[in-house]
Design an enzyme around this catalytic site. Structure first.
Site, PDB file in Angstrom:
ATOM      1  N   SER A 326       0.797  -1.229   0.000  1.00 39.85           N
ATOM      2  CA  SER A 326       0.000   0.000   0.000  1.00 39.85           C
ATOM      3  C   SER A 326       0.827   1.275   0.000  1.00 39.85           C
ATOM      4  CB  SER A 326      -0.909   0.018   1.223  1.00 39.85           C
ATOM      5  OG  SER A 326      -1.700  -1.151   1.239  1.00 39.85           O
ATOM      6  N   HIS A 371     -15.098  -0.473   3.038  1.00 43.73           N
ATOM      7  CA  HIS A 371     -15.011   0.925   3.475  1.00 43.73           C
ATOM      8  C   HIS A 371     -16.252   1.719   3.112  1.00 43.73           C
ATOM      9  CE1 HIS A 371     -10.669  -0.143   3.590  1.00 43.73           C
ATOM     10  NE2 HIS A 371     -10.712   0.656   4.652  1.00 43.73           N
ATOM     11  N   CYS A 384      -7.703   1.893   1.359  1.00 41.96           N
ATOM     12  CA  CYS A 384      -8.737   1.029   0.778  1.00 41.96           C
ATOM     13  C   CYS A 384      -8.204   0.346  -0.475  1.00 41.96           C
ATOM     14  CB  CYS A 384      -9.976   1.848   0.427  1.00 41.96           C
ATOM     15  SG  CYS A 384     -11.205   0.868  -0.462  1.00 41.96           S
TER      16      CYS A 384
END
Lengths: 667, 371
Positions: A326, A371, A384
């Site tokens: 991420s 989310h 997310c």
């Protein structure tokens, strides 16, 4: 008859002799002229040739090796220097009764039979006048003992040699590298003339990269020698030129802190000054002590290092290709924005997984519950996955990959260190070349969250973060900050090389992404909000958790059930201060679990170390101590004091850096 | 023996002096002086060696002065006996040598050590001259044959020692007598052809390995510059690097730093060439040439055939010394142990040479002196 002949012969014989004598006189003249012609040939016609041969005979040019340049950190803390080493040596011709003297020397000094054996072997090979080393690395005590007994060992001498030394041991070992004995491979490439008297050459790291600057220029001594090779007198000499001193951009305090914090994991941390590309720290743990390599590492030591499961010889910061996870989401967001695939306000519905239209495969989000309706800002600070699955899928691998490459992924950045890794920024073309397989839409989806084929080195992550901090302005990362030709001259700063900017002209896009990164650490719902708490400066960051082990479609990731080696890598990238950033960094802790739990706190401490004033640091350490109740206060203080002293010793500045080096700001 | 002529000592000395060829004496003195200067350098400024050299010189001068006073009649009578004694001693040396190892050239009688082959350099030409001078010249075949035998026997004995250099000199001394006696040009040509044919045979069958190697070395000295080619390689460098003016006295790098082997004996010419250059060599060669020519002139003035034959032979033998040595050192002749006459260090050769010059200088006088 006899009388008649005699009378007749007197005159005849005289005439006969006279004619013979005249012929002889002429022949003598001719013969001597021929010899003399030979002398003219030698002394006039070939005079130059024989003069050269004569000089080759008696003039020996003995090289004098230069002293290797020193290596400092940015503040003048010594990282590599030359130690004086005492060696005991003797030339065969100077020693009478060698065997008896060796026996007595063995009684006096702890000389091993192996050393004697090696010494005798070398004596046989070398010229009788050339000193041969009997024992290296004499201690001061041994030197003193020998000196006191020197008269008993005529011909033996203690001589001084320079030996490369790394005073901080394994600290920044990968980065500094080491020198080792010149081997056959080195001989193929080096300038033989300049290295005639040199025994060691840079093998790794800065020592290898800047070998030319560090080495210096060899000098020579022209000596007259006799037919036996014995020197008679010095005819001429040229002094060697000492190698340049190097000042690295490394901040040793930051480097030490990074190594300390990573010590309990395997991992790497890279910190860059975004304003100029200077590497502030580059830690790879576990590390090794470069001193081991200088005079030839023993087999036992080398095998131990090589076979260590944690691979200490491997420079993770530079060569390690990790799935970035991420941590690349901010870059992906920017790429999506500038390609108009997403807008700052457009949103995606995160339901816990993502499905490519027309396909049943579920790409999971780390948050099972999903989310909900999510826009760019929250997609970053809550990390997310679905948002970025969608972004990458809609953008298409070609556009996505090309755009991400401009952040430095997938190719070497050209840092001034050997063995830089390139990582992989995958594309359809790449996959076809590498695996001869088609690119599937699912590959694109995985690439969107820094997984799949996507790998990056910690250096690339730090560089991409610095680029983010800089709104797209890129500087080539470099470790060499300044050089000094002579101790009497001020160091000369190496001009940073600016790379072509990223070309995203909409400042707003940068600010949107950076705002989201600030929310990661300072927002109430940011994934690394705990690490951002109480910071004396505003910083921006992004967590990452990279999967090492593929989880089957219907299975759960359960750390407790997996071997440590298969645990997720914890990643974190950050830069600070947000306005006018001075440091950008990437931290990777292998198999340490989540980025927010392990990597982010490390990054925070590194930022503190670099950005806070000494007083601020003092306050923090006191607060920490107050929390710590395990140790009694007195013991705690002693330990603290010890640690502080140790740090001060390590950070002792050998030289005061002149003003050009301390004025860092560069715009 | 008594003085026949002079009544007073002064008169005796005066007569003695006038009987010597002063031009030759002066030339020899000049050459020896030049030689001593270069020997000082070649010896590495060795005082002991120079002392020995001085002793050699004094001894050689005495021998020379005595030799000037020997009349040719006396020599003619002695020639046979000296020759016979010489042959006997050579045989003795060979027997002594076969019991020892390698080359045996020296005969030791008490503390006295001398090379008997050295005597033959004088004995052989004396013997052949004395034999041929009794015959009517030019000699006939039988006489030439006997004369050749007289030369060949000692020559072979010396080759056996082995001492090629001395054998060569003894052989040439004998040959030159026959040449001056009037060996026909036809025969001379035949001899030359014979030598050319015999040379390869001698090379393959008559030579020791080291001698063969020396010949090969001559053909390509650089092929083995650390082995047998070393001498010639270094001596040509010494001479060549001397250039036109030379490196100066005591400044020869090749000799000073020991690159030149045998620099004070057989290879002293290289030191001379290195330090005094081509200019020095010109002076040296002129001096040598003058001495040889003067020798031939003195021989011509000899009062009888014997004197002439002996004088001519001694002059040309001296030339052979010079030719073989300088040819070897400058790399155009094989390495043969022949010294540079009157310059190389070594007492024996110096005494022999000076004795020869003494004889040569005494040839002019009639039946004066001792008899």
């Amino acid at each position: 008859m006899e009388k008649r002949v005699t009378v007749k012969s007197e005159r005849e014989e005289y005439r006969l002799f006279r004619s013979r004598a005249i012929v002889a006189a002429v022949l003598v003249f001719v013969a001597l002229t021929l010899v003399f012609a030979r002398l003219i040939f030698l002394q006039v016609k070939n005079y130059d040739h024989y003069t050269t041969l004569s000089k080759e005979n008696y003039q020996k040019r003995i090289p004098t090796p230069p002293v290797r340049g020193l290596i400092y950190d940015r503040n003048g803390v010594l990282l590599a220097d030359n130690h004086i080493e005492y060696v005991l040596e003797a030339a065969e011709d100077d020693v009478k009764d060698m065997d008896r003297k060796l026996k007595r020397l063995m009684q006096l000094l702890p000389i091993t039979p192996q050393e004697i054996k090696k010494f005798k072997q070398k004596l046989r090979v070398n010229s009788r006048f050339q000193p041969v080393v009997l024992r290296k690395n004499l201690t001061e005590k041994e030197t003193a003992i020998f000196s006191a007994n020197r008269f008993r060992f005529q011909g033996f001498n203690v001589s001084v040699r320079m030996r490369r030394n790394y005073p901080l041991g394994s600290t920044a070992g990968h980065l500094i590298g080491y020198v080792g004995r010149i081997d056959k491979k080195d001989l193929e490439t080096l300038d033989k003339k300049n290295y005639k008297g040199t025994t060691h050459i840079g093998k790794l790291g800065i020592e290898k990269q800047y070998e030319d600057r560090l080495h210096g220029k060899a000098g020579w001594e022209l000596t007259e020698v006799d037919a036996h090779g014995k020197p008679q007198l010095k005819l001429d000499e040229k002094a060697p030129i000492t190698g340049e001193d190097l000042f690295l951009s490394i901040d040793l305090e930051l480097q030490l802190k990074a190594e300390e914090l990573l010590a309990e994991h395997n991992g790497a941390a890279v910190a860059i000054d975004p304003r100029n590309g200077e590497i502030l720290a580059m830690a790879s743990m576990p590390a090794f002590d470069p001193n081991l390599f200088v005079n030839g590492i023993s087999y036992a030591n080398y095998n131990a290092l090589r076979d260590d499961i944690d691979r200490p010889l491997y420079n993770r910061a530079l060569q390690g290709a990790y799935p970035p996870g991420s941590t690349i989401k901010p870059m992906a967001a920017l790429v999506g924005l500038s390609a108009d695939v997403v807008t700052p306000t457009s949103s995606v519905y995160g339901k816990g997984y993502y499905q490519i239209p027309g396909n049943r495969h579920r790409f999971r989000c780390w948050k099972k519950a999903g989310h909900g309706n999510i826009s760019l800002n929250r997609a970053i600070y809550q990390s997310c996955d679905v948002y970025f699955y969608d972004l990458a899928f809609r953008m298409g691998i070609k556009r996505y990959s090309d755009a991400m490459k401009r952040f430095g992924f997938g190719s070497r950045l050209g840092i001034d260190l050997p063995h830089e890794g390139a990582g992989i920024m995958p594309s359809a073309e790449w996959k076809r070349k590498k695996y001869d397989k088609f690119w599937y839409p699912g590959d694109t989806v995985n690439t969107g969250i820094g997984q799949g084929y996507f790998t990056a080195t910690p250096l690339q992550l730090a560089f991409a973060t610095a680029t983010m901090a800089n709104h797209g302005r890129k500087f080539k990362p470099h470790v060499l900050r300044a050089t000094r030709v002579s101790r009497n001259l001020p160091p000369k700063i190496v001009t940073p090389e600016q790379l072509p900017s990223l070309g995203v002209t909409k400042l707003r896009y940068w600010d949107d992404v950076i705002r989201a990164m600030v929310n990661v650490v300072h927002g109430t719902h940011g994934t690394a909000r705990r690490s951002g708490a109480g910071a004396k400066y505003q910083f921006a960051g992004k967590t990452g958790t990279a999967q090492v082990f593929g989880i089957a479609q219907n299975k759960e990731y359960d750390a407790a059930k997996l071997k440590k080696k298969l645990h997720d890598h914890a990643l974190f990238v950050a830069f600070a201060p947000v306005k006018n950033p001075r440091i950008a960094l990437a931290v990777i802790a292998e198999n340490a679990g989540g980025g927010s739990k392990v990597a982010a706190p490390i990054a925070r401490q590194l930022l503190d170390t670099y950005l806070l004033t000494p007083q601020q640091k003092e306050e923090i350490s006191e607060q920490n101590n107050a929390k710590n109740t395990d140790e009694s206060p007195s013991l705690m203080n002693i330990n603290k004091l010890k640690k502080k002293k140790e740090l001060e010793r390590k950070l002792k500045r050998e030289i005061q850096i002149n003003s050009p080096l301390t004025t860092a700001p560069r715009t | 023996m008594n003085s026949k002529g002079g009544s007073s000592f002064g008169g005796y000395v005066l007569r003695w002096l006038t009987s010597i060829d002063l031009v030759m004496l002066l030339s020899l003195a000049l050459l020896i002086a030049l030689g001593s200067i270069i020997l000082f350098s070649a010896s590495g400024e060795d005082a002991r060696m120079m002392n020995n050299h001085t002793i050699h010189l004094i001894l050689a001068t005495i021998v020379m002065l005595v030799a000037t006073q020997l009349s040719s009649d006396l020599l003619k009578r002695w020639a046979f006996w000296i020759y016979i004694i010489g042959i006997v001693v050579l045989v003795l040396v060979l027997i002594q040598g076969s019991m020892g190892k390698g080359a045996q050239r020296w005969l030791e009688i008490g503390s006295l050590r001398f090379q008997p082959s050295e005597i033959m350099k004088l004995a052989v030409p004396m013997m052949v001259a004395s034999y041929l001078s009794k015959k009517s010249l030019p000699p006939r075949f039988k006489e030439i044959f006997i004369a050749t035998l007289l030369v060949a026997i000692p020559m072979l004995l010396i080759v056996k020692q082995p001492d090629l250099g001395t054998a060569l000199l003894v052989g040439s001394a004998g040959f030159f007598v026959i040449y001056f006696a009037g060996l026909s040009w036809k025969w001379l040509g035949a001899t030359l052809v014979a030598i050319i044919i015999a040379a390869p045979l001698v090379f393959y069958f008559g030579m020791h390995d080291y001698q063969r190697q020396r010949v090969l070395t001559l053909l390509d000295p650089s092929a083995d510059r650390l082995g047998s080619g070393y001498h010639i390689y270094q001596s040509t460098i010494a001479i060549g690097s001397g250039g036109f003016y030379g490196k100066g006295w005591l400044n020869g790098d090749q000799s000073r730093l020991d690159f030149l082997p045998e620099r004070h004996t057989d290879f002293i010419f290289a030191v001379f060439g290195e330090e005094f250059g081509l200019l020095g060599n010109l002076i040296l060669f002129t001096l040598y040439l003058f001495i040889i020519w003067r020798g031939l002139y003195l021989a011509m003035k000899g009062h009888d055939t014997f004197a002439r034959l002996l004088g001519g032979s001694l002059s040309l033998t001296f030339f052979i010394y010079l030719l073989v040595n300088t040819g070897m050192v400058s790399g155009i002749l094989p390495v043969v142990g022949v010294p540079l006459p009157l310059i190389s260090y070594g007492g024996t050769s110096l005494v022999t040479l000076m004795a020869a010059f003494g004889l040569l200088m005494g040839l002019r006088k009639r039946k004066r002196g001792y008899d």
